[in-house]
Design a protein around this motif. Sequence first.
Motif: not given
Length: 345
Positions: A117-120, A125-127, A156-158, A160-164
Motif C-alpha cells: 500500500v502506498s498513500v501520500p 507499507l506492506s500489510l 511493515a515499512a517497505n 524497496f523490498g526491505q521490510l522493517d
Amino acid sequence: MEQSGSISSGSKRKLSAFVAFMVLLVAALSAGWFWAAGKLDETLTGFSGQLEKAGKTLKCDNQQVNGYPFRIGVFCDKVDFNDPSAGVSVSGLGFRSAAQLYRPGHVVAELDGPYQVSVPGFAPLSLDWSNLKSSSKLDTGGFQRLSLVADELTIAANDFGQLDLLGSLSQLQFHARPDPKAEDTDLDVAFSGEKWKINDGGAGLIEPVSFNFQAQIANGLKMIREGEDLIWTLQHNGGKAMLSDFTFSTQGGGSLKISGPLEVSDSGIVSGELVFNIDDPKSLMNYAGSVFPPAAAALSDIVHYLDAVAEKTDGKARIKDLKVVIKDGKVILGFIEIANIPRLF
C-alpha cells in the motif's frame, strides 16, 4: 396381473415425468447461473473501463467467475489498483468472493496477503495477515452492512523490498451499518484492535494495547448511497458525529475513555464537548513515554497534575466525567485553554 402391470406403467410415467422435470430444472438453473456469471464478468470489465477513463486502473489477474451451481463470485490471482492523481496504489495476491444464489445481496470475500500500500504522506507499507475476511449485505434500498475482520495482522515499512516491521495486531475489526435511530441518513461505525504491539526490536519496553471506537456519523449513510466524496462534502457542508465510545487501554491497567459530540465546520475547524474517564493515568503516561521517550519529562508533570485531581480507588488513581470543551479548535478545560487543534483542511 393386468392391474399390477397397469400400476407399473403408471409409476414409470411418473418417474419419467419427474426425471424430465429435474432435467429441465437443472438446465434452467444452469442457464441462469451462466447468464448471471456473464453479466457479472461484463459488469466488472465495464467498471474497470470506467476507472480507466478517469485515469485510474484496476486489474484482476486471471479474473474468473466461479461457484457453480449454488454460489457465484469473482476470483483473482492478483489485484492491482492505481490512482496516480491521488498518489494511491494497492497491490496484492488472491481475491475470492461468493454470494449464495438464494441470498445474492449477501457477499463474503477473502484476501490473501501480503498487500503493498502506498498513500501520500506515508512510507510505502506492506500489510500481511493469517486470515482476512469481509461480509457485506445489500438490498433494494442499498447498503445495509459491512464487516471486516483480520487476524494476526502485521504492518511493515517497505523500503524497496526491505521490510522493517512497525507493529502487529492479534485482531482488527471494522463494522458499518445504518444507524437504527436514523436509518435513512446516518451511519454507525465501529473499529477495534486487540493487542496492538509497536515493534521495539525485541527490547520488550513497549507493552501491547487495545482500542475500541464507536461513532454515529450524521448523513454518513446518505453519502455512501449517493456516492459523495467525503472530503468534498466536509469542505462544502461540514460534518457532525456522535462519539459514543473511544477506549484505549494498556496491558498494565491504564484506560482512557472518551465520548461526546464532535463537529467539523466547512472551513475544517473542530468543535465539540467531550467527557473523559481515566483509570490509572500513570500507566497511560508510562506507555506514552515508552513510545516517545523525549516526551517522558513533560508527561511526568501531567501525571502529577492528574494525580492531584483524581480519586484513589484500590491504590489507583481514577478520574471520572472530566469535561473538555472544544470551541473553534481551542481545547478548554474548565476556564483554561490547554491546546489548539489546527484546521483539518
